[in-house]
Design an enzyme around this catalytic site. Structure first.
Site, mmCIF file in Angstrom:
data_model
loop_
_atom_site.group_PDB
_atom_site.id
_atom_site.type_symbol
_atom_site.label_atom_id
_atom_site.label_comp_id
_atom_site.label_asym_id
_atom_site.label_seq_id
_atom_site.Cartn_x
_atom_site.Cartn_y
_atom_site.Cartn_z
ATOM 1 N NE ARG A 571 7.183 48.494 98.171
ATOM 2 C CZ ARG A 571 7.913 47.780 97.025
ATOM 3 N NH1 ARG A 571 8.918 49.270 97.171
ATOM 4 N NH2 ARG A 571 8.147 47.307 96.875
ATOM 5 C CG HIS A 616 11.010 43.288 98.836
ATOM 6 N ND1 HIS A 616 10.756 44.432 98.244
ATOM 7 C CD2 HIS A 616 12.332 43.347 98.695
ATOM 8 C CE1 HIS A 616 11.192 45.343 97.757
ATOM 9 N NE2 HIS A 616 12.402 44.468 98.196
ATOM 10 C CD GLU A 661 13.752 46.901 92.923
ATOM 11 O OE1 GLU A 661 15.045 46.143 92.781
ATOM 12 O OE2 GLU A 661 14.252 47.582 93.337
ATOM 13 C CG ASN A 803 10.913 50.085 93.376
ATOM 14 O OD1 ASN A 803 9.911 50.611 93.887
ATOM 15 N ND2 ASN A 803 11.643 49.030 93.767
ATOM 16 C CE1 TYR A 805 17.172 52.545 95.241
ATOM 17 C CE2 TYR A 805 15.711 52.052 94.369
ATOM 18 C CZ TYR A 805 15.622 52.308 95.530
ATOM 19 O OH TYR A 805 15.043 52.066 96.211
ATOM 20 C CD GLU A 870 12.463 49.587 96.392
ATOM 21 O OE1 GLU A 870 13.648 49.867 96.186
ATOM 22 O OE2 GLU A 870 12.094 48.225 97.115
#
Length: 984
Positions: A571, A616, A661, A803, A805, A870
């Site tokens: 990606r 992005h 995002e 994504n 985290y 991600e």
């Protein structure tokens, strides 16, 4: 030797921080603690004599708010209430102290007060009846005033007087009490009472009185110990010890011998002052004898201010404790200094300066910062220094201020981390820890702080005449820890063995601005990140993406890394201004397009499928000059750009992400302004307008592909949405649940709800409208989609790009009239202190949240195919290629994704690690490194060097998941040179 052990620990910051799951032995003694003056009240009831604390607190100005212990928690009259709390907690032990002047009002046996004795008999009998072990302190600072009148502990006569009191207590209560402590924290009496004189007897004589007083206390302790030994041990079979207090003292620098000596000296002066004579050789530590002796001589004195013991006295004191009792709350850092010679003081005798440790949290008492890791080190130091004694922690706890009543999150974090460090010491370091006693059963009279802070597991209302007790949340937490006997591995943390689906898309991600460099190469236009990074004070360390990882010139090096990782996909993102320098179709920069063609060709040649992100974050600056995403013409501009790219690359690229995002673009870029374009002046409106246009732009690009390219190119298109998971800070509180739900709705739902369900969610629409109108706006600050737009946007996905985290804890927070995203959301967020850190302050390691939010997506958005686009972790500071924290992160997060797939039927099609190599981490510059490969920036050729995690990730990919280790090693775990097939 503990300090050598420290060096190895230091290099393993990861081990220091990693939460340890496990349990204590069955006979581990869990308890809670109090002391007489702090809880009993009844200061002159039924013939009790005055103590030095009665005298002190009755002197105006002594205590905060002129509080006294006259009534305190009124435990003298509330025995049943206290027993009820202890019973409900199911503790195994209760540590309390006897009030000497309640038993002997003038300090001597001749003044015996039977009513005082009766009170303690009732208490002890009540404990025994409930199967709770009494742990009794003979002296917890409340000396009969009559004895202070003959100079108290500075008078050698006290040795005999204390012994007679101890003898009486053994004789009277010892048939039921099997655990005795002679003194509680004698350091406080000797130093704080006689040095600065802050507590009774309030004598300021820092150079010599503290040493004389300790000398007498040690002899008094030894005599009381021998009395038990000689007269009672044979029949009563109890233990006798002394509760000593210290914090852990961390050296300023473990690699400098002088600093190690300073930290050791600090521990010897505080703990060793008492422990060395009792647990080692009957005498003071060498460091004390040396320091005080030399200082005394330098001060022109004929002999040392530290008194000496005769050989008989040493032999008499040595070994006068059956176990080691420790009170500890905090950690400090010591460094070597040359201290002044005048005035003479125990403090200056040490030649050290103490500071807060950096890795700690503030509490309600400035001097007692929470630093749980220090407890494990202290326990190891005691083990090494005193010959591996059995240890009981007789006090440990944390203060909160009066604004915190029952919702005491900080105390839960404190217990959760401190008890875990005690468990590490026991399970990993073989420290012979036998018990843990929390301070305190309930809020009480906190000495010179009066009632301004509370250490209790139970809240006490001191304004109410009945002093009602209410369990705090920490009570429930401590109850559970005791019931579980520690921290057994929770179900959600247990690994699952198994495999992802056949043809799973294993990938790794980057973004153009973060890696390409070539910021002015071959006709590339400026992006908003070029502008942002060239603006002072915007990016950490004045870093820029001008060169970044120079990927614009290093296609082959990047592809080599990908082959090593064994990924099936890669990606990357396309730089809009590299292809369209002014953001419009007026100029197409063929050199820019050519770069992506060369990259994609190299990928396909290596049998790696491209996953391309159109946007992005690096918007052409020319478009920002006309208000960028705030201008709704951007929707057409983005569609034009998508058209150029689909047309040029679409025969080779079959996986497209429109926007990465959008939350960050809208809120970080246009709300907080800490990312490009750095707009923060309109936080109540700009983020919502930007988001509105991002959603429309995505939808138009999707429709364009769907109408014009899908039939011939056969690819898939989606949007990538990022979100944390949120849990309630207080799981027993409905409003925290609702706040956590809002955090997720306002982050993932802001974009996912329109794309997957149609329109913004009711939660967002209603809250923002209500708050806008309440603030006097004519209409909601959240723009509205027309019914046609709702229809056009809904369903513009072929998959859900996600994504993720980390997880946060949320609580309800009323921002009053403020008009911005956080205020609309109405939640505050914190992290659980036990969660493992990363190189980024916002990112804590919380794997179970990943599985939970994947299920949320499945249930909330119609079970779409999910590609994780991600997931990863950063580090800061000097590079250690052995990145065990990253291995731990991927192992655990990917395993949670496997659980979501295998156990919960979440339709997961692919997983993408962030990121291929260390790169420009936006506003933090190159300081936060997320890479599987290290980029050596001090070498102009920017070589890429694999970290250990690269091999680990390649192995997970090669195995397509996690083979069961009980089946023996699987062939997939031996990596062949790249290019070989994958085992499934």
């Amino acid at each position: 030797s503990v300090y050598h052990h420290l060096k190895s620990l230091q290099s393993l910051k990861f081990q220091k921080k990693l939460y340890h799951y496990g349990t204590f032995p069955e006979d581990f003694q869990w308890g809670v603690s109090t002391s007489a003056y702090q809880i009993e009240g009844g200061w002159d009831a039924d013939g009790k004599g005055p103590s030095v604390w009665d005298t002190f607190t009755h002197t105006p100005g002594s205590i905060k708010n002129d509080d006294t212990g006259d009534v305190a928690c009124d435990s003298y009259n509330k025995l049943e209430e206290d027993l009820y709390m202890l019973r409900a907690l199911k503790v195994k032990a209760y540590r309390f102290s006897l009030s000497w002047p309640r038993i002997f009002p003038d300090g001597y046996r001749t003044s015996l007060n039977q009513k005082g004795v009766d009170y303690y008999n009732r208490l002890i009998d009540g404990l025994i009846a409930n199967n709770i072990t009494p742990m009794v302190t003979l002296f917890h600072w409340d000396l009969p005033q009559a004895l202070q009148d003959i100079d108290g502990w500075d008078n050698v006569a006290m040795i005999e007087i204390f012994n007679d009191y101890a003898d009486f207590c053994y004789e009277t209560f010892g048939d039921r009490v099997k655990f005795w402590m002679t003194f509680n924290e004698p350091f406080v009496t000797s130093w704080v009472g006689y040095g600065p004189g802050i507590v009774p007897p309030n004598i300021k004589s820092p150079g010599d009185a503290p040493y004389r007083v300790t000398h007498n206390i040690l002899k008094a302790h030894a005599k009381a110990y021998h009395t038990y030994d000689d007269k009672y041990r044979k029949t009563q079979h109890g233990l006798v010890s002394i509760s000593l207090n210290t914090e852990w003292i961390e050296p300023l620098d473990v690699n400098v011998p002088r600093e190690i000596a300073a930290a050791d000296r600090a521990l010897q002066f505080q703990l060793g002052w008492f422990a060395h004579p009792i647990f080692k050789n009957g005498d003071y530590p060498d460091a004390m004898k040396w320091q005080v002796g030399n200082k005394s001589e330098l001060q022109g004195l004929a002999e040392s201010r530290l008194p000496t013991f005769t050989e008989e006295e040493k032999a008499y004191i040595q070994g006068t404790a059956d176990v080691f009792c420790l009170n500890t709350y905090s950690a400090r850092q010591a460094r070597h200094v040359t201290a002044r010679l005048s005035p003479r003081s125990y403090e200056y005798d040490q030649d050290i300066a103490a500071d807060d440790v950096s890795d700690s949290q503030a509490t309600a008492m400035k001097e007692l910062r929470a630093a749980a890791w220090g407890l494990r080190r202290l326990l190891n130091w005691i083990k090494e220094e005193y010959g591996d004694p059995e240890i009981y922690i007789t006090e440990n706890g944390v203060s909160t201020d009066t604004s915190i009543t029952v919702d005491d999150t900080d105390r839960i974090f404190y217990l959760k981390t401190y008890i875990d460090e005690a468990l590490k010491a026991h399970n990993l370091d073989a420290v012979r820890l036998k018990g843990y006693t929390a301070w305190s059963l309930m809020d009480n009279f906190e000495w010179i702080n009066g009632y301004s802070v509370g250490f209790g597991l139970h809240h006490v209302d001191f304004k109410h005449p009945d002093r009602p007790r209410t369990p705090k949340r920490s009570t429930h937490y401590y109850y559970k820890v005791m019931r579980d006997n520690g921290f057994p591995l929770p179900e959600e943390e247990k690994p699952l063995y198994g495999h992802f689906r056949e043809g799973f898309a294993w990938s790794v991600a980057t973004a153009s601005y973060q890696i390409e460099g070539g910021w002015r190469a071959d006709g590339k236009g400026l992006s908003i990140w070029d502008t942002f990074a060239h603006t002072p004070l915007r990016v950490g360390n004045d870093d820029t993406g001008d060169i970044a990882c120079d990927s614009y010139n290093k296609i082959s090096e990047d592809v080599e890394m990908l082959k090593k990782l064994k990924v099936s996909h890669y990606r990357f993102s396309i730089s809009w201004p590299r292809i369209m320098p002014d953001g419009t179709t007026s100029t197409i920069n063929e050199a820019g397009l050519n770069y992506y063609h060369r990259l994609v060709d190299a990928l396909l040649k290596a049998n790696i499928k491209p996953q391309a992100t159109l946007y992005h974050w690096d918007l052409p600056q020319a478009l920002q000059n006309v208000r960028g995403w705030e201008n709704d013409t951007i929707v057409e501009r983005f569609k034009d750009y998508a058209d150029v790219v689909f047309k040029s690359l679409g025969d080779k690229v079959k996986f497209w992400i429109t926007i990465n995002e959008p939350y960050n673009v809208a809120n970080i870029g246009h709300g907080y302004g800490t990312a490009a374009p750095g707009i923060s002046l309109r936080p109540g409106t700009a983020p919502y307008i930007v988001a509105h246009n991002l959603i429309k732009a995505h939808a138009e690009a999707w429709h364009l592909y769907n109408d014009k390219y899908r039939a011939t190119q056969g690819g898939i298109v989606g949007i990538t949405i990022n979100s944390d998971w949120a849990e309630p800070r207080n799981p027993y509180k409905q409003e925290d649940y609702e706040a956590a739900r809002r955090v997720v709705e306002f982050q993932i739902g802001w974009f996912a709800h329109p794309v997957f369900n149609g329109d913004y969610s009711d939660v967002m629409k209603n809250r923002i409208r209500e708050r806008s109108l309440a603030a006097g706006q004519a209409k909601s600050r959240l723009p509205e989609f027309t019914p046609e737009e709702v229809k056009r946007i809904k369903g513009t996905y072929d998959y859900f790009g996600f994504n993720h985290y980390t997880t946060i804890l949320a609580f309800n927070l009323d921002y009053k009239n403020l008009q911005h995203y956080d205020a609309d959301r109405g939640a505050g967020t914190i992290h659980d202190r036990s969660w493992l850190d990363s190189g980024s302050s916002w990112l804590k390691v919380t794997p179970p949240g990943f599985r939970t939010i994947l299920n949320f997506i499945k249930n909330e958005y119609g079970n779409p195919p999910i590609y994780i686009t991600e997931n990863g972790i950063s580090e800061r500071g000097d590079m250690d290629l052995n990145d065990i924290h990253r291995i731990h992160y991927y192992e655990n997060y990917i395993n949670q994704a496997l659980k979501a797939y295998l156990l919960d039927d979440v339709d997961i099609r692919g997983y993408t690690a962030w990121t291929l190599m260390d790169n420009l981490e936006w506003a933090t510059g190159f300081a936060e490194k997320f890479g599987l490969f290290y980029v050596n920036r001090s070498d102009p050729s920017l070589p890429r060097i694999p970290k250990k995690s690269a091999t680990h990730y390649a192995t997970i990919i090669n195995c397509n998941g996690f083979p069961d280790p009980s089946q023996g090693p699987h062939e997939c775990q031996t990596l062949e040179p790249e290019g070989n097939h994958r085992f499934h």
